[in-house]
Design an enzyme around this catalytic site. Sequence first.
Site, PDB file in Angstrom:
ATOM      1  N   ARG A 174      -6.584   7.663  10.974  1.00  0.00           N
ATOM      2  CA  ARG A 174      -5.423   6.759  10.999  1.00  0.00           C
ATOM      3  C   ARG A 174      -4.758   6.655  12.378  1.00  0.00           C
ATOM      4  NH1 ARG A 174      -8.092   5.799   7.709  1.00  0.00           N
ATOM      5  NH2 ARG A 174      -7.820   5.824   5.462  1.00  0.00           N
ATOM      6  N   SER A 224      -0.154   4.001   1.183  1.00  0.00           N
ATOM      7  CA  SER A 224       0.124   5.441   1.136  1.00  0.00           C
ATOM      8  C   SER A 224       1.245   5.745   2.123  1.00  0.00           C
ATOM      9  CB  SER A 224      -1.110   6.243   1.558  1.00  0.00           C
ATOM     10  OG  SER A 224      -2.171   5.954   0.693  1.00  0.00           O
ATOM     11  N   GLU A 294       2.543   8.349   7.100  1.00  0.00           N
ATOM     12  CA  GLU A 294       1.516   7.450   7.650  1.00  0.00           C
ATOM     13  C   GLU A 294       2.208   6.139   8.056  1.00  0.00           C
ATOM     14  OE1 GLU A 294      -2.194   7.135   5.572  1.00  0.00           O
ATOM     15  OE2 GLU A 294      -2.336   4.991   5.982  1.00  0.00           O
TER      16      GLU A 294
HETATM   17  C1  LIG Z   1      -1.001  -2.121  -1.089  1.00  0.00           C
HETATM   18  C2  LIG Z   1      -1.433  -1.492   0.226  1.00  0.00           C
HETATM   19  C3  LIG Z   1      -2.646  -0.841   0.298  1.00  0.00           C
HETATM   20  C4  LIG Z   1      -3.062  -0.261   1.514  1.00  0.00           C
HETATM   21  N1  LIG Z   1      -4.277   0.372   1.542  1.00  0.00           N
HETATM   22  C5  LIG Z   1      -4.686   0.913   2.703  1.00  0.00           C
HETATM   23  C6  LIG Z   1      -5.961   1.568   2.776  1.00  0.00           C
HETATM   24  O1  LIG Z   1      -6.721   1.633   1.811  1.00  0.00           O
HETATM   25  N2  LIG Z   1      -6.325   2.098   3.968  1.00  0.00           N
HETATM   26  C7  LIG Z   1      -5.529   2.045   5.068  1.00  0.00           C
HETATM   27  O2  LIG Z   1      -5.937   2.549   6.144  1.00  0.00           O
HETATM   28  N3  LIG Z   1      -4.318   1.439   5.029  1.00  0.00           N
HETATM   29  C8  LIG Z   1      -3.879   0.875   3.879  1.00  0.00           C
HETATM   30  N4  LIG Z   1      -2.658   0.259   3.841  1.00  0.00           N
HETATM   31  C9  LIG Z   1      -1.777   0.280   5.040  1.00  0.00           C
HETATM   32  C10 LIG Z   1      -1.938  -0.893   6.016  1.00  0.00           C
HETATM   33  O3  LIG Z   1      -2.429  -2.053   5.351  1.00  0.00           O
HETATM   34  C11 LIG Z   1      -2.841  -0.528   7.197  1.00  0.00           C
HETATM   35  O4  LIG Z   1      -2.299   0.563   7.934  1.00  0.00           O
HETATM   36  C12 LIG Z   1      -3.054  -1.709   8.153  1.00  0.00           C
HETATM   37  O5  LIG Z   1      -4.033  -1.351   9.097  1.00  0.00           O
HETATM   38  C13 LIG Z   1      -1.787  -2.114   8.910  1.00  0.00           C
HETATM   39  O6  LIG Z   1      -2.036  -3.369   9.529  1.00  0.00           O
HETATM   40  P1  LIG Z   1      -0.831  -4.391   9.820  1.00  0.00           P
HETATM   41  O7  LIG Z   1      -1.385  -5.570  10.488  1.00  0.00           O
HETATM   42  O8  LIG Z   1      -0.050  -4.629   8.589  1.00  0.00           O
HETATM   43  O9  LIG Z   1       0.017  -3.526  10.868  1.00  0.00           O
HETATM   44  P2  LIG Z   1       1.600  -3.415  10.988  1.00  0.00           P
HETATM   45  O10 LIG Z   1       2.123  -2.693   9.794  1.00  0.00           O
HETATM   46  O11 LIG Z   1       2.185  -4.723  11.314  1.00  0.00           O
HETATM   47  O12 LIG Z   1       1.702  -2.457  12.265  1.00  0.00           O
HETATM   48  C14 LIG Z   1       1.234  -1.115  12.230  1.00  0.00           C
HETATM   49  C15 LIG Z   1       1.275  -0.570  13.650  1.00  0.00           C
HETATM   50  O13 LIG Z   1       0.298  -1.236  14.436  1.00  0.00           O
HETATM   51  C16 LIG Z   1       0.906  -1.884  15.564  1.00  0.00           C
HETATM   52  N5  LIG Z   1       0.194  -3.151  15.762  1.00  0.00           N
HETATM   53  C17 LIG Z   1      -0.083  -4.106  14.841  1.00  0.00           C
HETATM   54  N6  LIG Z   1      -0.832  -5.081  15.383  1.00  0.00           N
HETATM   55  C18 LIG Z   1      -1.018  -4.741  16.687  1.00  0.00           C
HETATM   56  C19 LIG Z   1      -1.709  -5.341  17.775  1.00  0.00           C
HETATM   57  N7  LIG Z   1      -2.354  -6.507  17.645  1.00  0.00           N
HETATM   58  N8  LIG Z   1      -1.700  -4.700  18.972  1.00  0.00           N
HETATM   59  C20 LIG Z   1      -1.044  -3.531  19.141  1.00  0.00           C
HETATM   60  N9  LIG Z   1      -0.369  -2.916  18.148  1.00  0.00           N
HETATM   61  C21 LIG Z   1      -0.359  -3.517  16.938  1.00  0.00           C
HETATM   62  C22 LIG Z   1       2.355  -2.072  15.193  1.00  0.00           C
HETATM   63  O14 LIG Z   1       3.155  -2.133  16.368  1.00  0.00           O
HETATM   64  C23 LIG Z   1       2.604  -0.817  14.379  1.00  0.00           C
HETATM   65  O15 LIG Z   1       2.846   0.281  15.223  1.00  0.00           O
HETATM   66  C24 LIG Z   1      -2.228  -0.346   2.648  1.00  0.00           C
HETATM   67  C25 LIG Z   1      -0.989  -1.021   2.570  1.00  0.00           C
HETATM   68  C26 LIG Z   1      -0.603  -1.600   1.371  1.00  0.00           C
HETATM   69  C27 LIG Z   1       0.710  -2.340   1.328  1.00  0.00           C
END
Ligand SMILES: Cc1cc2nc3c(=O)[nH]c(=O)nc-3n(C[C@H](O)[C@H](O)[C@H](O)COP(=O)(O)OP(=O)(O)OC[C@H]3O[C@@H](n4cnc5c(N)ncnc54)[C@H](O)[C@@H]3O)c2cc1C
Length: 300
Positions: A174, A224, A294
């Site tokens: 992660r 999570s 996380e």
């Molecule tokens: C129902 C549900 C199920 C999920 N299941 C999983 C799972 O199975 N496995 C898992 O790993 N995660 C899971 N997640 C968590 C989440 O979807 C992941 O961590 C995902 O990778 C986050 O992506 P995001 O675009 O939403 O990032 P954000 O939440 O918008 O950002 C997360 C971090 O990344 C940074 N960031 C985002 N985009 C960029 C970019 N382009 N450049 C630099 N920094 C950036 C942000 O500044 C922040 O620090 C789940 C979430 C939900 C709601």
Amino acid sequence: MEMFEILQQRLGAGHVLLREPMKNHTTFKVGGPADIFAIPRNVDELTFAIQACRNADFPYFVLGNGSNLLVRDGGIRGVVISTAALCEICLPDDHKIYAQAGAMMPDVSKFALAHGLCGLEFAEGIPGSIGGGVVMNAGAYGGEIKDVFCTAQVIDKNCRLIDIDLQSMDFAYRKSAAAAQGYIVCGVTMRLDKGSAADIAAKMADFRARRRDKQPLTMPSAGSTFKRPPGHFAGKLIMDAGLRGFAIGRAAVSEKHCGFIVNKGDAVAADILSLIDHVQSVVMEKFGVMLETEVKIVGE
Ligand SMILES: Cc1cc2nc3c(=O)[nH]c(=O)nc-3n(C[C@H](O)[C@H](O)[C@H](O)COP(=O)(O)OP(=O)(O)OC[C@H]3O[C@@H](n4cnc5c(N)ncnc54)[C@H](O)[C@@H]3O)c2cc1C
């Protein structure tokens, strides 16, 4: 010139908003306003926005789909730069997919299926952008971004567009080098294997069914809440601590999966933060294990 005007002049009206509620941009559905919310439509505009903030020493935060974020109720000072409009996906060659940072992982996964490419089945149920997926090294069901990652086009600390390879991304559970190195991910190239579309679709359907059975997908959450502590499962520790369904305000430990904190409707970030604290201290007291979040907690 004020930052709002500088950005609006380049990005255009309607692509730079003032006091935009972050609860509209996070899957938890909580979070106060961003002072300025910018929506660049291409890599040039994204680079411009980052450079403008850096030149003026103005705080900024890059937002993917907000699916791993808890934004505090006071909101975010400075500029939130959303990648939501950078969502192109293409096939540079038979074994590679390129996706812009804001492309949603489920869409990239479906694109792979449509082209008979396997390796991204795990990502279909992860509701984040591929940029966020790289930063978090998102993973599920034995797969993670690291396994398919080839290169990422990033903006580095000097505002240059550079390519970062697998080794330099330094992926671990992660996390990746993106945060530590201050990389803004603009696009990602993934290398995949050829596979049978029927097998890929079957695997995706299996993962989908497993998620539906185990996760509270109908309630707002950020997935999570806690990282998996070495040798344990966060959800099991929380359940064994007797916290299933435990609520503070409108935030609760999910009845369906204790590793998820859910918003029962109209929760505020303060409810979720108090609940996180409570869960951490009860689990520490009962099992001597410190649960690390996380979910990224940001804002005032
Ligand atoms: C129902 C549900 C199920 C999920 N299941 C999983 C799972 O199975 N496995 C898992 O790993 N995660 C899971 N997640 C968590 C989440 O979807 C992941 O961590 C995902 O990778 C986050 O992506 P995001 O675009 O939403 O990032 P954000 O939440 O918008 O950002 C997360 C971090 O990344 C940074 N960031 C985002 N985009 C960029 C970019 N382009 N450049 C630099 N920094 C950036 C942000 O500044 C922040 O620090 C789940 C979430 C939900 C709601």
